[in-house]
Write an enzyme that holds these catalytic residues in place. Structure first.
Site, short mmCIF file in Angstrom:
data_model
loop_
_atom_site.label_atom_id
_atom_site.label_comp_id
_atom_site.label_asym_id
_atom_site.label_seq_id
_atom_site.Cartn_x
_atom_site.Cartn_y
_atom_site.Cartn_z
N ILE A 140 -28.62 -43.22 -3.00
CA ILE A 140 -28.81 -44.64 -2.72
C ILE A 140 -28.03 -44.88 -1.63
O ILE A 140 -26.97 -44.59 -1.36
CB ILE A 140 -28.08 -45.21 -4.09
N SER A 141 -28.92 -45.76 -0.68
CA SER A 141 -28.12 -46.38 0.62
C SER A 141 -27.10 -47.03 0.50
O SER A 141 -26.74 -47.83 -0.67
CB SER A 141 -29.36 -47.07 1.39
N GLN A 142 -26.18 -47.03 1.29
CA GLN A 142 -25.35 -47.90 1.61
C GLN A 142 -25.44 -49.24 1.61
O GLN A 142 -26.46 -49.84 2.28
CB GLN A 142 -24.20 -47.43 2.83
#
Ligand code: SAH
Length: 295
Positions: A140-142
């Site tokens: 999951i992206s930052q």
């Protein structure tokens, strides 16, 4: 496809890596640390008390399911919800401190309960500004990079005006798609790994976002049947931006993508005419690779 788009300085599309790493990268107000996919594994190890002791989970804040109707919730659940919202506001304040200014994007980030997209063992890390593993070697992206990419895509939009139709490549667990659904009227998101497509569907169901459509397939081909798009975001990095995606941008619309291999930069491409695109190199980043086909 015979047309070749012209970028300033005469580069053609798809853009080779050499055209995007040649300096000119814009620095954010406070440089954000580059989160790498392997950082996600480290983040996860930290979240569960170290790789040697995966069972020793640190007690984190208890994060309830999304329940916007606080009036009817029992008192204990209301205070959990208030705590979650406070933690999320703090995350958004950190993202703003790193240079994201667009109030529409910050509002969307504040509205989406990120903990619903993270496996329970890691939920105490849900509002840390970090990428985390979601299985199948993906992350999951930052939050910062999610916000920055959407801001970069929206930058030319008149104040407060929602975008029309937006495409995301790389749904993953569905978090960025949920944020996009709060800034655009119609959102399409494509994932190439079937179990992640299914995971995103399950994660997004409780949010009831009627303007979001998930597709299983190769996002490098885009979604010709729905194009043109007013914005396109890639959540995985290729050495160049696929030609099909450039062709599916509306004129005046923007695509934001990480481009590169070991060294990556966010690239923003604007379609300026039927056969013309311009490109800008933004900050350094690190994403999982864009891969062809489905799995
Ligand atoms: N958008 C996610 C980030 C997902 S990570 C978030 O909100 O956090 C990137 C995802 O891109 C992975 O799930 C990977 O499987 C997917 N991906 C890579 N290449 C792709 C392609 N050609 N088409 C669709 N998805 C792709």
């Amino acid at each position: 496809m015979t047309e070749r788009g012209k970028a300033p300085g005469g580069s053609t599309f798809p853009l080779p890596l050499s055209s995007v790493t040649g300096g000119g990268a814009r620095k954010p107000a406070t440089p954000a640390p580059i989160a790498r996919p392997q950082t996600a594994t480290q983040n996860a190890a930290r979240a569960v008390g170290g790789a040697q002791a995966p069972k020793a989970a640190q007690p984190g804040p208890k994060l309830p399911g999304y329940a916007p109707n606080t009036q009817s919730a029992p008192a204990a659940q209301r205070s959990d919800l208030a705590a979650t919202e406070a933690i999320r506001r703090a995350m958004v304040a950190r993202v703003a401190g790193q240079g994201v200014r667009d109030p529409v994007v910050l509002g969307a980030l504040e509205a989406v309960p990120r903990h619903l997209f993270i496996e329970p063992a890691l939920s105490s890390q849900a509002y840390v500004d970090a990428s985390l593993p979601i299985g199948h070697h993906q992350t999951i992206s930052q939050p910062y990079i999610v916000a920055r990419m959407i801001e970069a895509m929206r930058e030319a939009m008149p104040d407060g005006k929602p975008m029309g139709r937006v495409l995301e490549i790389g749904t993953g667990c569905g978090y960025q798609a949920a944020v996009l659904a709060r800034v655009a009227q119609e959102v399409y998101s494509i994932e190439r790994i079937k179990p992640l497509h299914e995971l995103a569907k399950a994660n997004l169901r409780p949010l009831r976002l009627s303007n979001l459509r998930l597709h299983y397939g190769d996002g490098m081909l885009g979604l010709a049947q729905v194009a043109p798009f007013d914005g396109i975001i890639l959540a995985a990095a290729g050495m160049e931006v696929p030609r099909a995606l450039l062709e599916q941008l509306a004129i005046g619309a923007r695509l934001v993508a990480p481009v590169g291999g070991q060294v990556q930069h966010l690239q923003r491409i604007t379609r300026t005419g039927k056969s013309a695109w311009t490109s800008e190199t933004l900050e350094a980043c690190h994403f999982v690779p864009l891969r062809p086909g489905t799995a």
